[in-house]
Design a protein around this motif. Structure first.
Motif, PDB file in Angstrom:
ATOM      1  N   LEU A   1       0.716  -1.142   0.001  1.00 15.15           N
ATOM      2  CA  LEU A   1      -0.141   0.021  -0.227  1.00 15.15           C
ATOM      3  C   LEU A   1       0.962   1.100   0.136  1.00 15.15           C
ATOM      4  N   SER A   2       1.875   1.091   0.707  1.00 10.41           N
ATOM      5  CA  SER A   2       2.668   2.309   0.865  1.00 10.41           C
ATOM      6  C   SER A   2       3.596   2.672  -0.504  1.00 10.41           C
ATOM      7  N   TYR A   3       4.134   1.626  -1.184  1.00  9.67           N
ATOM      8  CA  TYR A   3       4.517   1.745  -2.481  1.00  9.67           C
ATOM      9  C   TYR A   3       3.494   2.450  -3.434  1.00  9.67           C
ATOM     10  N   TRP A   4       2.473   1.863  -3.576  1.00 13.58           N
ATOM     11  CA  TRP A   4       1.377   2.508  -4.352  1.00 13.58           C
ATOM     12  C   TRP A   4       1.195   4.086  -4.017  1.00 13.58           C
ATOM     13  N   TRP A   5       1.300   4.190  -2.719  1.00 14.84           N
ATOM     14  CA  TRP A   5       0.839   5.677  -2.392  1.00 14.84           C
ATOM     15  C   TRP A   5       2.313   6.517  -2.957  1.00 14.84           C
ATOM     16  N   LEU A   6       3.350   6.068  -2.853  1.00 13.96           N
ATOM     17  CA  LEU A   6       4.583   6.685  -3.149  1.00 13.96           C
ATOM     18  C   LEU A   6       4.555   6.957  -4.421  1.00 13.96           C
ATOM     19  N   ASP A   7       4.244   5.956  -5.301  1.00 16.15           N
ATOM     20  CA  ASP A   7       4.501   5.935  -6.753  1.00 16.15           C
ATOM     21  C   ASP A   7       3.523   6.819  -7.447  1.00 16.15           C
ATOM     22  N   GLY A   8       2.319   6.891  -6.696  1.00 11.49           N
ATOM     23  CA  GLY A   8       1.301   7.942  -7.295  1.00 11.49           C
ATOM     24  C   GLY A   8       1.871   9.166  -7.234  1.00 11.49           C
TER      25      GLY A   8
ATOM     26  N   PHE B   1       7.945   6.283  -9.890  1.00 15.66           N
ATOM     27  CA  PHE B   1       9.403   5.546  -9.904  1.00 15.66           C
ATOM     28  C   PHE B   1       9.462   5.023 -11.109  1.00 15.66           C
ATOM     29  N   SER B   2      10.791   5.114 -11.501  1.00 17.75           N
ATOM     30  CA  SER B   2      11.469   4.525 -12.568  1.00 17.75           C
ATOM     31  C   SER B   2      11.688   2.934 -12.326  1.00 17.75           C
TER      32      SER B   2
ATOM     33  N   VAL C   1      17.274   6.128  -1.638  1.00 17.80           N
ATOM     34  CA  VAL C   1      16.157   6.377  -2.856  1.00 17.80           C
ATOM     35  C   VAL C   1      16.134   7.784  -3.012  1.00 17.80           C
ATOM     36  N   ALA C   2      15.922   8.666  -1.883  1.00 14.74           N
ATOM     37  CA  ALA C   2      15.919   9.993  -2.009  1.00 14.74           C
ATOM     38  C   ALA C   2      16.794  10.797  -2.836  1.00 14.74           C
ATOM     39  N   VAL C   3      18.028  10.379  -2.809  1.00 14.36           N
ATOM     40  CA  VAL C   3      19.200  10.994  -3.667  1.00 14.36           C
ATOM     41  C   VAL C   3      19.095  10.796  -4.835  1.00 14.36           C
ATOM     42  N   GLN C   4      18.380   9.644  -5.434  1.00 12.46           N
ATOM     43  CA  GLN C   4      18.186   9.075  -6.716  1.00 12.46           C
ATOM     44  C   GLN C   4      17.125   9.632  -7.709  1.00 12.46           C
ATOM     45  N   LEU C   5      16.034  10.642  -6.770  1.00 17.40           N
ATOM     46  CA  LEU C   5      15.061  11.160  -7.503  1.00 17.40           C
ATOM     47  C   LEU C   5      15.442  12.155  -8.648  1.00 17.40           C
ATOM     48  N   GLY C   6      14.760  12.214  -9.627  1.00 16.68           N
ATOM     49  CA  GLY C   6      15.060  13.063 -10.639  1.00 16.68           C
ATOM     50  C   GLY C   6      14.282  14.521 -10.531  1.00 16.68           C
ATOM     51  N   PRO C   7      14.618  15.417 -11.410  1.00 17.62           N
ATOM     52  CA  PRO C   7      13.928  16.766 -11.609  1.00 17.62           C
ATOM     53  C   PRO C   7      12.350  16.330 -12.045  1.00 17.62           C
ATOM     54  N   ARG C   8      12.253  15.544 -12.618  1.00 18.80           N
ATOM     55  CA  ARG C   8      10.891  15.336 -13.342  1.00 18.80           C
ATOM     56  C   ARG C   8       9.838  14.683 -12.095  1.00 18.80           C
ATOM     57  N   GLN C   9      10.573  13.946 -11.559  1.00 12.76           N
ATOM     58  CA  GLN C   9       9.809  13.188 -10.286  1.00 12.76           C
ATOM     59  C   GLN C   9       9.550  14.194  -9.131  1.00 12.76           C
ATOM     60  N   LEU C  10      10.652  15.395  -8.929  1.00  9.31           N
ATOM     61  CA  LEU C  10      10.074  16.191  -7.998  1.00  9.31           C
ATOM     62  C   LEU C  10       8.927  17.257  -8.710  1.00  9.31           C
ATOM     63  N   GLN C  11       9.053  17.331  -9.768  1.00 12.09           N
ATOM     64  CA  GLN C  11       7.902  18.190 -10.377  1.00 12.09           C
ATOM     65  C   GLN C  11       6.594  17.720 -10.599  1.00 12.09           C
ATOM     66  N   HIS C  12       6.672  16.106 -10.626  1.00  7.00           N
ATOM     67  CA  HIS C  12       5.355  15.337 -10.460  1.00  7.00           C
ATOM     68  C   HIS C  12       4.739  15.447  -9.126  1.00  7.00           C
ATOM     69  N   LEU C  13       5.727  15.305  -8.013  1.00  9.13           N
ATOM     70  CA  LEU C  13       5.508  15.587  -6.783  1.00  9.13           C
ATOM     71  C   LEU C  13       4.817  16.908  -6.251  1.00  9.13           C
TER      72      LEU C  13
END
Length: 281
Positions: free
Chosen positions: A29-36, A40-41, A112-124
């Motif tokens: 459940l947590s993975y689905w919530w975070l992926d939304g 994640f790649s 994991v946090a240090v591997q997030l990319g700009p597009r993912q943070l824009q998505h967030l």
């Protein structure tokens, strides 16, 4: 991070079957919530799932038995009148447990946090914008009386789920308590955005600098600490008042409960306790 810890706590306030089903499914459940929120790649998916499983295993091994002991104590206390200090003592205990969980979550999340990319943070950021609009529609729409009635309805439903149906006098008490609350929708919106911006700015900094694990953990832990202890003195004062009022309001309501309502509360707490002991390794 905060969501993972709160989700663990929320599961302790739901029906017994929900505890067993929800707790066992928490990593998924947590993975689905975070992926939304972060999309994640393929390369990130497995490390995230592993981190969530590690956090879940740690929590089952390290925390469940102590939560069960806390519920045992609460079940006993539920049959007596409670003071504000007793309620706040329980709240402090729960906050300490959440803090331990979030510290472990930070340890697991940092790589994991240090591997997030700009597009993912824009998505967030876009995800939060949509959620903020929904929040504002719920809590900022209408005149003050309509807003109050929404809060009363939610609070009464929450208490009734635990104690059973509230009497008219108890519902009136809940309304009076909320009228006195230090919380306002305007402050809630501002604090909500403060926390979001703090986390987003920290994640953006980690994305740019790619620090070592220890530095990333420290940065993420700092976010959690500012969420619970905001830097601005005004916000600190509001949160302190909210905590004190929450303790006082629950103690006041509990003092009005009937023997039947207290028995219902004790049965619920005992059922939670049994479920957690069964879930414990």
């Amino acid at each position: 991070m905060r969501r993972l810890g709160l989700l663990l706590a929320v599961l302790l306030l739901q029906g017994c079957s929900a505890i067993k089903l929800g707790y066992n499914q928490l990593p998924t459940l947590s993975y689905w919530w975070l992926d939304g929120q972060l999309s994640f790649s393929d390369a990130q998916a497995e490390p995230v799932r592993n981190a969530l499983k590690n956090l879940h295993d740690w929590h089952r091994r390290s925390e469940l038995r102590s939560y069960a002991a806390l519920l045992d104590s609460l079940a006993q206390q539920s049959q007596s009148t409670l003071s504000d200090q007793q309620v706040c003592s329980v709240w402090d205990d729960v906050q300490g447990r959440l803090d331990r969980t979030l510290r472990e979550a930070v340890r697991q999340a940092a790589p994991v946090a240090v591997q997030l990319g700009p597009r993912q943070l824009q998505h967030l950021a876009r995800h939060w914008e949509r959620k903020n609009e929904e929040w504002e529609d719920q809590w900022l729409q209408g005149d003050p009386q309509l807003r109050l009635e929404r809060r009363v309805e939610r609070a009464v439903d929450r208490y009734a789920d635990f104690y059973g149906p509230l009497t008219g006098a108890q519902q009136t008490l809940v309304r009076e308590q909320l009228q006195q609350s230090a919380w306002t929708a305007e402050w809630g919106r501002r604090d909500r955005k403060r926390r979001q911006q703090d986390l987003l700015a920290t994640l953006q900094s980690l994305q740019r600098t790619r620090p070592a694990a220890a530095e990333a953990e420290a940065a993420l832990l700092g976010v959690w600490q500012r969420w619970t202890r905001p830097p601005a003195a005004e916000d600190q004062q509001v949160m302190t008042r909210l905590t004190r009022q929450a303790c006082s309001h629950l103690a006041q309501l509990h003092a009005t409960t009937t023997a039947e309502q207290r028995q219902r509360a004790m049965r619920r707490l005992r059922a939670y306790e049994r479920d957690l002991r069964e879930l414990s390794p």
